[in-house]
Design a protein around this motif. Structure first.
Motif, PDB file in Angstrom:
ATOM      1  N   GLN A 254     -22.802   5.687   6.730  1.00 32.87           N
ATOM      2  CA  GLN A 254     -22.450   4.599   5.833  1.00 32.87           C
ATOM      3  C   GLN A 254     -21.007   4.728   5.372  1.00 32.87           C
ATOM      4  OE1 GLN A 254     -25.034   4.266   2.428  1.00 32.87           O
ATOM      5  NE2 GLN A 254     -23.998   2.438   1.636  1.00 32.87           N
ATOM      6  N   ALA A 255     -20.556   5.975   5.146  1.00 27.42           N
ATOM      7  CA  ALA A 255     -19.166   6.195   4.743  1.00 27.42           C
ATOM      8  C   ALA A 255     -18.206   5.671   5.805  1.00 27.42           C
ATOM      9  CB  ALA A 255     -18.920   7.681   4.499  1.00 27.42           C
ATOM     10  N   GLU A 256     -18.529   5.909   7.061  1.00 34.20           N
ATOM     11  CA  GLU A 256     -17.684   5.411   8.159  1.00 34.20           C
ATOM     12  C   GLU A 256     -17.530   3.897   8.071  1.00 34.20           C
ATOM     13  OE1 GLU A 256     -15.484   5.692  11.770  1.00 34.20           O
ATOM     14  OE2 GLU A 256     -16.463   7.402  10.818  1.00 34.20           O
ATOM     15  N   LEU A 257     -18.641   3.188   7.863  1.00 35.32           N
ATOM     16  CA  LEU A 257     -18.591   1.728   7.765  1.00 35.32           C
ATOM     17  C   LEU A 257     -17.720   1.281   6.595  1.00 35.32           C
ATOM     18  CD1 LEU A 257     -22.341   0.844   8.411  1.00 35.32           C
ATOM     19  CD2 LEU A 257     -20.438   0.521   9.994  1.00 35.32           C
ATOM     20  N   GLU A 258     -17.886   1.930   5.445  1.00 41.36           N
ATOM     21  CA  GLU A 258     -17.146   1.515   4.262  1.00 41.36           C
ATOM     22  C   GLU A 258     -15.651   1.802   4.406  1.00 41.36           C
ATOM     23  OE1 GLU A 258     -18.400  -0.291   2.028  1.00 41.36           O
ATOM     24  OE2 GLU A 258     -20.489  -0.065   2.609  1.00 41.36           O
ATOM     25  N   LEU A 259     -15.301   2.949   4.986  1.00 42.19           N
ATOM     26  CA  LEU A 259     -13.893   3.288   5.139  1.00 42.19           C
ATOM     27  C   LEU A 259     -13.212   2.406   6.179  1.00 42.19           C
ATOM     28  CD1 LEU A 259     -14.227   7.160   4.867  1.00 42.19           C
ATOM     29  CD2 LEU A 259     -13.156   5.624   3.202  1.00 42.19           C
ATOM     30  N   GLN A 260     -13.925   2.074   7.248  1.00 39.31           N
ATOM     31  CA  GLN A 260     -13.355   1.148   8.224  1.00 39.31           C
ATOM     32  C   GLN A 260     -13.177  -0.235   7.589  1.00 39.31           C
ATOM     33  OE1 GLN A 260     -12.080   1.949  10.959  1.00 39.31           O
ATOM     34  NE2 GLN A 260     -13.035   3.856  11.638  1.00 39.31           N
ATOM     35  N   ALA A 261     -14.152  -0.641   6.750  1.00 43.27           N
ATOM     36  CA  ALA A 261     -14.015  -1.913   6.039  1.00 43.27           C
ATOM     37  C   ALA A 261     -12.804  -1.880   5.110  1.00 43.27           C
ATOM     38  CB  ALA A 261     -15.287  -2.219   5.250  1.00 43.27           C
ATOM     39  N   ALA A 262     -12.596  -0.749   4.435  1.00 42.51           N
ATOM     40  CA  ALA A 262     -11.434  -0.618   3.542  1.00 42.51           C
ATOM     41  C   ALA A 262     -10.131  -0.756   4.320  1.00 42.51           C
ATOM     42  CB  ALA A 262     -11.479   0.725   2.823  1.00 42.51           C
ATOM     43  N   PRO A 273      -3.676   1.010  -0.878  1.00 41.09           N
ATOM     44  CA  PRO A 273      -5.095   1.107  -0.509  1.00 41.09           C
ATOM     45  C   PRO A 273      -5.300   1.603   0.914  1.00 41.09           C
ATOM     46  CG  PRO A 273      -4.661  -0.945  -1.658  1.00 41.09           C
ATOM     47  CD  PRO A 273      -3.325  -0.341  -1.358  1.00 41.09           C
ATOM     48  N   ARG A 274      -4.415   1.219   1.823  1.00 39.48           N
ATOM     49  CA  ARG A 274      -4.540   1.677   3.211  1.00 39.48           C
ATOM     50  C   ARG A 274      -4.358   3.195   3.300  1.00 39.48           C
ATOM     51  NH1 ARG A 274      -4.832  -0.074   8.207  1.00 39.48           N
ATOM     52  NH2 ARG A 274      -3.849   1.093   9.892  1.00 39.48           N
ATOM     53  N   LYS A 275      -3.405   3.731   2.563  1.00 33.92           N
ATOM     54  CA  LYS A 275      -3.186   5.179   2.578  1.00 33.92           C
ATOM     55  C   LYS A 275      -4.428   5.919   2.079  1.00 33.92           C
ATOM     56  CE  LYS A 275       1.823   4.883   1.815  1.00 33.92           C
ATOM     57  NZ  LYS A 275       2.910   5.132   0.831  1.00 33.92           N
ATOM     58  N   GLU A 276      -5.047   5.397   1.026  1.00 38.51           N
ATOM     59  CA  GLU A 276      -6.248   6.052   0.498  1.00 38.51           C
ATOM     60  C   GLU A 276      -7.380   6.042   1.519  1.00 38.51           C
ATOM     61  OE1 GLU A 276      -7.490   4.855  -3.373  1.00 38.51           O
ATOM     62  OE2 GLU A 276      -5.457   4.752  -4.179  1.00 38.51           O
ATOM     63  N   ALA A 277      -7.557   4.898   2.202  1.00 38.70           N
ATOM     64  CA  ALA A 277      -8.621   4.813   3.204  1.00 38.70           C
ATOM     65  C   ALA A 277      -8.335   5.736   4.380  1.00 38.70           C
ATOM     66  CB  ALA A 277      -8.763   3.369   3.682  1.00 38.70           C
ATOM     67  N   LEU A 278      -7.080   5.782   4.842  1.00 35.09           N
ATOM     68  CA  LEU A 278      -6.719   6.666   5.954  1.00 35.09           C
ATOM     69  C   LEU A 278      -6.941   8.133   5.580  1.00 35.09           C
ATOM     70  CD1 LEU A 278      -3.423   4.988   7.207  1.00 35.09           C
ATOM     71  CD2 LEU A 278      -5.549   5.198   8.505  1.00 35.09           C
TER      72      LEU A 278
END
Length: 553
Positions: A254-262, A273-278
């Motif tokens: 689920q984390a993978e899905l949420e981070l890719q969505a971010a 926000p992109r830096k945080e997700a990366l």
């Protein structure tokens, strides 16, 4: 479908949280005739579907039509929505303030209005100065109580809590966030977007405070809302924070899905926000043993605060403790000792200093970490302080003391449901016991290996397996790729992952129970799995997600 019927259908779909259905209905109404109601409805549906830019375009046009029709209330509501999207989703602060100014101008001739409370709320939310923010949010809260607007009340409490956390008043601010979340998730709200606003405030406040324990508990309470309406974390930074919680809790698929969505959402939201997700996705790749991918994700983020922990972890994995220490010390200088977030940085710095051989500096940081844990009174900070003290004790040759500290840390980590941190601590304890108490070391390493396997943490599982081999325990074949299975066996694995029993698998595949049992045995043997529980965990992290279970937004 007639325009009025389409509008009614769209409104009903929005109220029920069926976002795609609402969008289609409102677009059908627009095809008949362009009205403010249809434009605003499409805009709201697109906002829930995380298409902020298109949402803003529709709601800007809706504002103009409402304004020309003399509908002040609807015009201001559209303007508020546009301002919010510019601020939270599109990282355009001047546009956000411009739209708030326009709404204020439209409201002036109408005299006192309940909408003033929402204007004060948004002004307070977008104000950096703590005194100004608390004054404006206090006015919004007073307006909510006088008008009976429970949605404004809940959001004002959450916004005020976040403002106080930003200002360093952690306990006071987090208490308000807790109050807002309690009222929201109990169902006091009348508008679904109230859940979005309060939930994102909660994650932002917990992220600033480094309070993963609190965030994890509230996200678990929010699971019912997520099941019915989709994820309420509709902003890129908020989505990344949610991914961070899921990684820590071991919910990696689920984390993978949420981070890719971010990452997708951050294309419109600016660089931060992109830096945080990366950075968080890199942390997940490290846990999965995909070191090169983690390094690629961190490329260009060397000096970014969000990337400090994963960057240091990459360097430690590469056997380069000196640059890891430099990264962590720089980050700690930015944070100071007053925030819970500093505890995670300190614990990783203790490990890096021990790896560097600077035991005196490691002990000094561990002492600072213990002081932070005492002052903050949070169980995760306490667990991290115990870990830091344990690394120092073990590095100094004080094995019984280190093992005892790890015992206490393991109890807290299990209570906090942090499986990866628990597995790492268990493995280090097993290493410490290997010389004097090999039987206990074998038990500890086996438990750590099983926990790593269940998560899909390849590096940890390999390290535990290596320790077991050094203790004379025969190696076992680890889980292999699902490609070794026949098509029928892959179907069986998927059904195992769904929790079906052998009789249920037989019924689903129209085979005998005996044949189903044979297939299950073959799947376990081919993949090197010991039981059905491991098969469930393996299926969850390796098989593609069925289309019907894809992420709802």
């Amino acid at each position: 479908m007639a325009s009025d019927d389409a509008l009614a259908a769209g409104a009903a779909a929005l109220a029920a949280g069926r976002w795609d259905e609402a969008r289609i209905a409102f677009e059908a109404a627009l095809a008949e005739r362009e009205t403010a109601e249809a434009l605003d409805g499409v805009g709201e549906a697109l906002w829930w579907l995380c298409d902020a830019r298109s949402s803003v375009r529709h709601r800007e046009r809706a504002y103009v039509k409402f304004r020309r029709a003399g509908d002040v209330a609807r015009a201001c509501t559209s303007a508020f929505a546009v301002a919010t999207s510019y601020y939270t989703s599109l990282d355009n602060v001047p546009a956000a303030h411009g739209w708030l100014a326009r709404a204020e101008r439209v409201l002036e001739p109408a005299g006192p209005s309940p909408l003033e409370g929402w204007l004060w709320l948004l002004r307070g939310y977008m104000t950096a100065e703590l005194d100004d923010a608390t004054e404006l949010l206090g006015r919004a809260l007073a307006s909510a109580r006088s008008s009976g607007d429970v949605d404004l009340e809940l959001v004002a409490i959450a916004d005020l809590g976040l403002a106080l956390v930003r200002g360093g008043r952690l306990d006071e601010g987090l208490a308000l966030v807790d109050e807002a979340m309690a009222g929201t998730l109990a169902g006091e709200y009348r508008k679904l977007d109230t859940v979005v606003f309060t939930s994102c405030d909660m994650l932002a406040a917990c992220s600033l405070a480094g309070d993963l324990e609190r965030a994890g508990r509230w996200c678990r309470v929010a699971d019912d809302f997520i099941r019915d309406y989709g994820c309420p974390f509709l902003y890129a930074r908020c989505r990344a924070h949610y991914g961070t919680v899921l990684v820590a809790k071991g919910r990696w698929q689920q984390a993978e899905l949420e981070l890719q969505a971010a990452l997708r959402m951050s294309e419109d939201a600016g660089p931060e926000p992109r830096k945080e997700a990366l950075a968080q996705l890199a942390e997940l790749r490290l846990h999965q043993g995909r070191l090169e991918e983690a390094e690629a994700l961190l490329a260009g983020l060397d000096d970014d605060p969000a990337a400090a922990l994963p960057s240091a972890a990459v360097r430690l994995a590469r056997g380069e403790p000196a640059p890891a220490v430099a990264v962590l010390e720089r980050r700690l200088g930015q944070l100071g000792d007053r925030r819970i977030e500093s505890a995670a940085t300190m614990e990783r710095l203790v490990r890096a200093l021990v790896a560097l051989g600077d035991h005196e500096a490691a002990a000094a940081v561990a002492a600072r970490l213990e002081a932070v844990a005492r002052s903050q009174r949070h169980q995760r900070a306490e667990a991290l302080a115990l870990l830091g003290a344990a690394w120092v004790a073990l590095a100094g040759g004080r094995r019984p003391e280190g093992v005892g500290l790890l015992d206490r840390a393991l109890v807290l980590l299990a209570r906090l449901e942090l499986p990866l941190e628990w597995a790492h601590a268990r493995l280090e304890q097993a290493r410490a016991l290997a010389g004097a108490q090999p039987e206990l070391a074998v038990a500890g390493a086996s438990a750590a290996r099983d926990a790593f396997d269940a998560l899909g943490a390849k590096r940890g599982a390999d390290a535990a397996a290596a320790l077991l081999r050094s203790l004379g325990v025969a190696g076992r074949a680890g889980p292999r790729d699902a490609g070794v299975l026949t098509r029928r066996e892959q179907e069986v694995l998927r059904l195992l992952g769904a929790g079906l029993s052998n009789p249920e698998i037989a019924e689903r595949l129209f085979i005998s129970r005996k044949t189903a049992a044979h297939h299950v045995s073959h799947v376990l043997a081919k993949l090197g799995l010991r039981n059905r529980a491991q098969a469930v965990a393996y299926a969850a992290r390796t098989l593609p997600q069925p289309a019907g279970e894809s992420e709802r937004r």
